[in-house]
Write a protein that holds these residues in place. Structure first.
Motif, PDB file in Angstrom:
ATOM      1  N   ARG A 204      -0.864  58.115  -3.034  1.00 44.45           N
ATOM      2  CA  ARG A 204       0.028  58.638  -4.092  1.00 44.45           C
ATOM      3  C   ARG A 204      -0.136  57.853  -5.389  1.00 44.45           C
ATOM      4  NH1 ARG A 204       1.468  63.060  -3.882  1.00 44.45           N
ATOM      5  NH2 ARG A 204       3.558  63.396  -3.078  1.00 44.45           N
ATOM      6  N   ALA A 205      -0.246  56.530  -5.262  1.00 45.85           N
ATOM      7  CA  ALA A 205      -0.385  55.699  -6.463  1.00 45.85           C
ATOM      8  C   ALA A 205      -1.736  55.959  -7.142  1.00 45.85           C
ATOM      9  CB  ALA A 205      -0.248  54.226  -6.090  1.00 45.85           C
ATOM     10  N   ALA A 206      -2.770  56.193  -6.343  1.00 43.65           N
ATOM     11  CA  ALA A 206      -4.120  56.353  -6.915  1.00 43.65           C
ATOM     12  C   ALA A 206      -4.308  57.725  -7.544  1.00 43.65           C
ATOM     13  CB  ALA A 206      -5.167  56.133  -5.826  1.00 43.65           C
ATOM     14  N   VAL A 207      -3.776  58.761  -6.899  1.00 45.22           N
ATOM     15  CA  VAL A 207      -3.950  60.135  -7.406  1.00 45.22           C
ATOM     16  C   VAL A 207      -2.596  60.847  -7.353  1.00 45.22           C
ATOM     17  CG1 VAL A 207      -6.426  60.561  -7.060  1.00 45.22           C
ATOM     18  CG2 VAL A 207      -4.914  60.656  -5.093  1.00 45.22           C
ATOM     19  N   PRO A 208      -1.730  60.545  -8.330  1.00 42.78           N
ATOM     20  CA  PRO A 208      -0.328  60.989  -8.247  1.00 42.78           C
ATOM     21  C   PRO A 208      -0.159  62.505  -8.163  1.00 42.78           C
ATOM     22  CG  PRO A 208      -0.644  59.456 -10.084  1.00 42.78           C
ATOM     23  CD  PRO A 208      -2.002  59.748  -9.523  1.00 42.78           C
ATOM     24  N   HIS A 209      -1.108  63.274  -8.701  1.00 38.89           N
ATOM     25  CA  HIS A 209      -0.905  64.729  -8.725  1.00 38.89           C
ATOM     26  C   HIS A 209      -1.547  65.443  -7.549  1.00 38.89           C
ATOM     27  CE1 HIS A 209       0.841  64.025 -12.528  1.00 38.89           C
ATOM     28  NE2 HIS A 209      -0.272  63.474 -12.970  1.00 38.89           N
TER      29      HIS A 209
END
Ligand code: XIL
Length: 386
Positions: A204-209
């Motif tokens: 989630r932190a690396a690719v929030p969308h």
């Protein structure tokens, strides 16, 4: 046979398997499966593999296979090329070449690519170096370092170019419904849930969308009761802790002969129990995907036509049920032609014949299963209905 003749025959066979130009290949039926899926607000796609090193070219090297995928699909998923053993074959050494090739081809043909998988939470599927890794004096922090480095590196490499990831694959033991232990969960104190939380939060932190998916093979056939119950318990715990999981990936390797103890013929599948399972999952707010659809005909007796009919009918009933959920998004087959299916490498049929689990046959001709998928998609209620 003299060597020249043998060589000529081999070349002939190769040419038949891989026709020279894409232009000489038959077009796939219209409307495509993806066009039909789009009407309901979904996409249709397939796994595509480049083949294991040393074991031949895989489906991607076959122009006929590529042509079918280009004709039918709106998205692809690499069959193996994003798994840990391909992407990080040695500690700290990342190799994205095969996945990049697939992504380049998909983009050139207007297809999206989803990611499978960041963590295959199953003791069997780690590269040997992970299994034998020395986690040192502080095993929990070493496990966390390895997991976060891998997930962060892979997710950030693709960023928005991959919009949906199977973050965790197969964490629930199908036989017991309990969580599987892996080298990582053991290093982290015997708490598999901690591995899952860390993986989803890192993604989630690396690719929030990005859509983050928990993917597993619980199914509607008898014998799946404990697996379904275990997945439900896991999804409840993940929700309770606020772990960022958006969807359940229902692998959908349906049919007969996938698991020990499966009945030797299709059915009776338990529609009621399967609906109750999906109701609970969607009731918790999860979206659904079909991530690896195929129909194992290992246990069906009969000629090809009879088997194809049974496969198609079984698939239609399954897809109709799945498509009645507006939460169901993308639908991906685990391979488009019978000859390229991973199931050919699994335990075989009693009559020794190849299985027929895919929408197209080994000659690239559409089968009744393709018609069944098309019919299910054509009559599916739109997921955006009021
Ligand atoms: C399979 C591939 O198709 C094979 O080529 C490979 O040898 C093993 O893995 N569930 C999954 C997929 O989540 O990753 C598996 O893919 C099939 C079952």
């Amino acid at each position: 046979m003299d060597p020249t003749r043998r060589q000529a025959l081999a070349l002939g066979a190769a040419a038949a398997a891989f026709p020279a130009t894409a232009a000489s290949l038959p077009a796939t039926p219209k409307p495509s499966l993806n066009a039909l899926a789009r009407r309901g607000g979904r996409r249709f796609g397939s796994a595509v593999g480049t083949g294991w090193p040393g074991r031949g070219g895989g489906a991607f090297a076959d122009p006929r296979y590529r042509r079918i995928v280009e004709g039918e699909c709106g998205l692809i998923v690499p069959e193996n090329e994003l798994k840990w053993s391909w992407v990080q074959p040695r500690p700290g050494v990342f190799d994205f070449a095969a996945a990049d090739r697939l992504l380049g081809w998909a983009s050139a043909h207007g297809m999206a690519m989803r990611g499978h998988n960041l963590v295959w939470h199953h003791p069997h599927w780690w590269p040997a170096w992970v299994t034998s890794h020395d986690f040192g004096a502080r095993p929990a922090s070493e496990a966390e370092r390895l997991l976060t480095t891998h997930i962060d590196t892979v997710c950030r490499r693709y960023g928005a170019r991959i919009a949906s990831w199977d973050v965790i694959n197969e964490a629930v033991d199908a036989g017991t419904g309990e969580m599987r232990e892996t080298v990582f969960s053991r290093a982290m104190g015997g708490r598999p849930d901690d591995v899952l939380d860390l993986a989803f939060r890192t993604a989630r932190a690396a690719v929030p969308h990005c859509q983050l998916v928990y993917n597993d093979y619980m199914s509607w056939e008898p014998g799946n009761e404990k697996h379904r119950a275990g997945v439900l318990r896991l999804l409840e715990r993940l929700r309770k802790r606020g772990t960022p999981v958006d969807a359940l990936g229902v692998q959908s390797h349906i049919g007969s002969g996938n698991n020990p103890g499966d009945p030797s013929i299709f059915g009776p599948h338990d529609e009621g129990a399967w609906r109750r399972f999906l109701d609970e999952v969607t009731g918790m707010g999860y979206q659904l995907l079909i991530t690896e659809f195929d129909v194992n005909d290992r246990g069906i007796v009969g000629d090809a036509a009879a088997r194809d009919r049974a496969v198609a009918d079984y698939a239609k009933a399954y897809l109709d049920l799945m498509l009645s959920y507006r939460q169901l998004g993308d639908i991906l087959a685990w391979g488009m032609t019978d000859d390229r299916s991973w199931l050919q490498e699994r335990p075989g049929r009693a009559d020794g014949r190849p299985k027929r689990p895919c929408p197209y046959d080994a000659q690239g001709r559409p089968k009744p299963l393709r018609a069944a998928i098309a019919a299910a998609l054509a009559h599916a209620p739109s997921r955006h209905r009021a």
